[in-house]
Design a protein around this motif. Structure first.
Motif, PDB file in Angstrom:
ATOM      1  N   LYS A 154      -5.140   8.010   1.554  1.00 29.01           N
ATOM      2  CA  LYS A 154      -5.462   6.949   2.523  1.00 29.01           C
ATOM      3  C   LYS A 154      -6.621   7.352   3.442  1.00 29.01           C
ATOM      4  O   LYS A 154      -6.943   6.626   4.382  1.00 29.01           O
ATOM      5  N   HIS A 165      -1.164   4.823  25.537  1.00 28.59           N
ATOM      6  CA  HIS A 165       0.269   5.019  25.305  1.00 28.59           C
ATOM      7  C   HIS A 165       0.517   6.175  24.342  1.00 28.59           C
ATOM      8  O   HIS A 165      -0.308   6.480  23.490  1.00 28.59           O
ATOM      9  N   ASP A 166       1.673   6.812  24.500  1.00 30.25           N
ATOM     10  CA  ASP A 166       2.148   7.782  23.525  1.00 30.25           C
ATOM     11  C   ASP A 166       3.062   7.081  22.530  1.00 30.25           C
ATOM     12  O   ASP A 166       3.693   6.071  22.855  1.00 30.25           O
ATOM     13  N   LEU A 167       3.133   7.666  21.351  1.00 26.38           N
ATOM     14  CA  LEU A 167       4.053   7.177  20.336  1.00 26.38           C
ATOM     15  C   LEU A 167       5.332   8.010  20.400  1.00 26.38           C
ATOM     16  O   LEU A 167       5.277   9.239  20.408  1.00 26.38           O
ATOM     17  N   ARG A 223       0.623  11.686  20.184  1.00 28.95           N
ATOM     18  CA  ARG A 223      -0.485  10.996  20.832  1.00 28.95           C
ATOM     19  C   ARG A 223      -1.654  11.012  19.871  1.00 28.95           C
ATOM     20  O   ARG A 223      -2.399  11.982  19.814  1.00 28.95           O
ATOM     21  N   PRO A 224      -1.802   9.941  19.067  1.00 22.81           N
ATOM     22  CA  PRO A 224      -2.905   9.946  18.093  1.00 22.81           C
ATOM     23  C   PRO A 224      -4.230  10.051  18.836  1.00 22.81           C
ATOM     24  O   PRO A 224      -4.353   9.567  19.966  1.00 22.81           O
ATOM     25  N   MET A 241      -8.678   3.202   7.420  1.00 23.78           N
ATOM     26  CA  MET A 241      -7.744   3.594   6.370  1.00 23.78           C
ATOM     27  C   MET A 241      -8.251   3.078   5.027  1.00 23.78           C
ATOM     28  O   MET A 241      -8.710   1.949   4.924  1.00 23.78           O
ATOM     29  N   VAL A 242      -8.198   3.931   4.010  1.00 25.94           N
ATOM     30  CA  VAL A 242      -8.632   3.534   2.673  1.00 25.94           C
ATOM     31  C   VAL A 242      -7.459   2.827   1.992  1.00 25.94           C
ATOM     32  O   VAL A 242      -6.395   3.411   1.815  1.00 25.94           O
ATOM     33  N   ARG A 243      -7.652   1.565   1.641  1.00 24.77           N
ATOM     34  CA  ARG A 243      -6.566   0.760   1.076  1.00 24.77           C
ATOM     35  C   ARG A 243      -6.414   1.018  -0.411  1.00 24.77           C
ATOM     36  O   ARG A 243      -7.313   1.521  -1.075  1.00 24.77           O
ATOM     37  N   ALA A 284     -10.303   4.271  13.818  1.00 22.71           N
ATOM     38  CA  ALA A 284      -9.758   2.911  13.806  1.00 22.71           C
ATOM     39  C   ALA A 284     -10.369   2.048  12.710  1.00 22.71           C
ATOM     40  O   ALA A 284     -11.594   1.988  12.560  1.00 22.71           O
ATOM     41  N   GLY A 285      -9.511   1.407  11.937  1.00 20.75           N
ATOM     42  CA  GLY A 285      -9.954   0.476  10.910  1.00 20.75           C
ATOM     43  C   GLY A 285     -10.446   1.115   9.626  1.00 20.75           C
ATOM     44  O   GLY A 285     -10.900   0.415   8.728  1.00 20.75           O
ATOM     45  N   ASP A 305       0.847  -1.189   0.000  1.00 21.97           N
ATOM     46  CA  ASP A 305       0.000   0.000   0.000  1.00 21.97           C
ATOM     47  C   ASP A 305       0.887   1.244   0.000  1.00 21.97           C
ATOM     48  O   ASP A 305       2.107   1.151   0.012  1.00 21.97           O
ATOM     49  N   ASP A 350      -6.379   5.104  14.274  1.00 18.58           N
ATOM     50  CA  ASP A 350      -5.126   4.477  13.841  1.00 18.58           C
ATOM     51  C   ASP A 350      -4.187   5.554  13.311  1.00 18.58           C
ATOM     52  O   ASP A 350      -4.628   6.611  12.841  1.00 18.58           O
ATOM     53  N   LEU A 351      -2.925   5.222  13.379  1.00 18.24           N
ATOM     54  CA  LEU A 351      -1.912   6.105  12.815  1.00 18.24           C
ATOM     55  C   LEU A 351      -1.573   5.610  11.409  1.00 18.24           C
ATOM     56  O   LEU A 351      -1.293   4.420  11.215  1.00 18.24           O
ATOM     57  N   VAL A 352      -1.593   6.506  10.443  1.00 25.11           N
ATOM     58  CA  VAL A 352      -1.200   6.186   9.069  1.00 25.11           C
ATOM     59  C   VAL A 352       0.167   6.824   8.823  1.00 25.11           C
ATOM     60  O   VAL A 352       0.367   7.996   9.138  1.00 25.11           O
ATOM     61  N   ILE A 353       1.091   6.038   8.302  1.00 23.76           N
ATOM     62  CA  ILE A 353       2.486   6.477   8.175  1.00 23.76           C
ATOM     63  C   ILE A 353       2.931   6.328   6.727  1.00 23.76           C
ATOM     64  O   ILE A 353       2.793   5.256   6.138  1.00 23.76           O
ATOM     65  N   ALA A 371       0.937   3.380   2.347  1.00 27.38           N
ATOM     66  CA  ALA A 371       1.163   3.815   3.713  1.00 27.38           C
ATOM     67  C   ALA A 371       1.091   2.616   4.642  1.00 27.38           C
ATOM     68  O   ALA A 371       0.547   1.574   4.300  1.00 27.38           O
ATOM     69  N   ALA A 372       1.681   2.779   5.813  1.00 28.14           N
ATOM     70  CA  ALA A 372       1.605   1.756   6.849  1.00 28.14           C
ATOM     71  C   ALA A 372       0.591   2.195   7.887  1.00 28.14           C
ATOM     72  O   ALA A 372       0.197   3.362   7.956  1.00 28.14           O
ATOM     73  N   LEU A 373       0.181   1.241   8.696  1.00 21.85           N
ATOM     74  CA  LEU A 373      -0.857   1.487   9.683  1.00 21.85           C
ATOM     75  C   LEU A 373      -0.297   1.079  11.029  1.00 21.85           C
ATOM     76  O   LEU A 373       0.273   0.004  11.169  1.00 21.85           O
ATOM     77  N   LEU A 374      -0.437   1.935  12.022  1.00 20.57           N
ATOM     78  CA  LEU A 374       0.072   1.599  13.343  1.00 20.57           C
ATOM     79  C   LEU A 374      -0.992   1.968  14.362  1.00 20.57           C
ATOM     80  O   LEU A 374      -1.563   3.064  14.302  1.00 20.57           O
ATOM     81  N   ARG A 375      -1.264   1.029  15.262  1.00 23.44           N
ATOM     82  CA  ARG A 375      -2.238   1.315  16.310  1.00 23.44           C
ATOM     83  C   ARG A 375      -1.507   1.223  17.646  1.00 23.44           C
ATOM     84  O   ARG A 375      -1.354   0.131  18.189  1.00 23.44           O
TER      85      ARG A 375
END
Lengths: 322, 322
Positions: free
Chosen positions: B75, A36-38, B31-32, B147-149, B144-145, A25, B37-40, A27-31
């Motif tokens: 995304k 918690h903080d990132l 802090r998302p 993200m557009v793939r 959460a969940g 894709d 979700d975090l998109v990277i 982009a990557a996805l991180l939860r």
């Protein structure tokens, strides 16, 4: 040269974690874990500045991730994953980055990623007219509000370092001397140890949770012990007394000191240690050292934080500043 | 040359957000939003591959961030911040990256960061023996969940693109022709428009929320419309019919087509559009187009996703495949 698609599929998809979506894709996805903080750190490396273009490719891959894991460790963060930007020299550059090179590079990178539970989750591969360039951005998590800052040192804190100081800087000097056919008279074992410490830093990720529970401040030592200590103390506007005899040096480094006393300076000011420097309140110093011992981490108390505006002094055994 | 510390303090700290901790720590903190979700995304750029070393530095800074914001938009992610790895050519390289250059670069970068609400939160600056290299990793959030793939296209989906296609690729050709003193006979206005589209892509971040609510799949168009469409469809193992007459081209691009019909091909296969390609189920196609219109986003329906194993066909007005 492989296409970017084939290169990723062959060498990098196998070391990617689930969040990397097979690296297919955009982009990557991180939860990050709930509550918690990132923590995010970036370290870039260029060939012939941060490593030698002819270093074993597995060690280049290892080092690129290791220096980022070291930052996460020092912030009290547990690794979650990383992204890699790879700038590959165009064919004409003379640096042969063929399939074997990439396989070995990805192998070194992937082995550390696996042992640190820090999977590749995304990235980018581009061509450059210059030397090989790498940039890794690594992600870790800390319970909310618990990141260990660089700036929190307080008067009275005890200063600790992990491992031994100066090996990598001496290892680099040995490597440079070798290139000039001026090999030093160290035993092969000592020479190998110091060079390995330069090539293959070992990030101290086991210290993360211990730092969160004990330290006022921490940072990784990457630009030289003396300079990095100064950075930490200046941010808190405090001074320190450091006992030179207490700074931990390896047997190999001490052998190098005997060969050439200048290496004492190299060890304190050179870079690439990737050990952790921590300021721990006096009341927690013993518990901190015990926790590290239990986790299999060597730590040594090297000094004490002084009051605001005090200087940073490096003291000889007789109490006189060097 | 400024020290890394001074360089950061002077040029980059002013464009840093709170999470950047004044760029004084080893790491940034993010802090998302809860339940997100975090998109990277990571995009690297090398001088004379992705931009010209003598491009205005403000546009280099703009473009480095814009291409990453474009990925977040596609995304369905709302920007949170970014980190920058800057590989600066050593003095000897001949590329003059002095204080003025850095100020202009940071200015262009900072202006887009501000308008996109995507602050600089960390990074690294290193020296390289090669040309300027940049790598940005940008962070966005999605519920959460959601993200557009890239992979979700389904038979019957309508294919949409934002903006106009091919301007930047033609702009690049104009720039290359200029360098060879072979300037094309386009009006100054058209030439300027096309060149600006190459230099200063406009990420479509307003589409993020609309994609989340309507699209099966989306990606940004960065490597050429035809190739990127093929990537999306192959991942879903589907085909498509694309109506060539429906592909939106700017007035300036159409003028270029009249000058040289080859530019039609350039427009469809060249890169650097940084528009969004989306696959939207038929039942939501009208609502999608209406929502984009309300958000001030030009979108055009260009085709239809076909069943599994079908080919990708580009159809002329008479229905014949090109």
């Amino acid at each position: 040269m492989l296409s970017e698609f084939d290169l990723i599929a062959r060498h990098f998809a196998p070391i990617a974690g689930e969040a990397g979506l097979g690296l297919l894709d955009d982009a990557a996805l991180l939860r990050p874990p709930v509550g918690h903080d990132l923590v995010i750190t970036t370290d870039a490396l260029a060939a012939d500045v941060h490593f030698f273009a002819d270093d074993p490719p597995a060690t280049i891959g290892h080092k690129a991730l290791a220096v980022n894991l070291s930052d996460l460790a020092a912030k009290g963060a547990d690794p979650l994953g990383f992204v890699l930007a790879l700038m590959l020299p165009a064919q004409k550059s003379g640096m042969r980055l063929d399939d074997d090179w990439l396989a070995a590079f990805a192998g070194g990178l992937g082995a550390l990623a696996k042992s640190a539970a820090c999977p590749l989750i995304g990235g980018d591969t581009v061509s450059t007219g210059g030397p090989l360039g790498l940039s890794i951005t690594a992600f870790g998590s800390v319970p909310a509000g618990r990141m260990v800052r660089r700036s929190g040192a307080k008067p009275g804190d005890r200063l600790f370092v992990t491992g031994t100081i100066g090996d990598a800087a001496i290892g680099l000097q040995l490597r440079l001397a070798e290139k000039q056919d001026k090999a030093l008279q160290l035993s092969a074992d000592h020479g190998h140890f110091l060079h390995e410490r330069y090539l293959r830093p070992r990030p101290r990720n086991a210290i993360a949770a211990i730092l969160r529970g004990h330290a006022h401040a921490a940072m990784d030592i990457s630009d030289g012990f003396a300079g990095d200590l100064a950075k930490m103390l200046r941010l808190a506007n405090v001074g320190a007394d450091v006992l030179l005899d207490n700074i931990p040096h390896s047997v190999a480094a001490r052998a190098a000191f005997r060969h050439d006393p200048e290496f004492r300076e190299t060890a304190l000011t050179g870079g690439d240690d990737y050990e952790v420097l921590a300021a721990v309140p006096e009341a927690k110093a013993k518990a901190f050292a015990t926790a590290c011992l239990k986790a299999g981490l060597a730590v040594t108390q090297v000094g004490t934080v002084l009051s605001e505006q005090a200087p940073i002094r490096f003291l000889e055994a007789d109490g006189k500043p060097r």
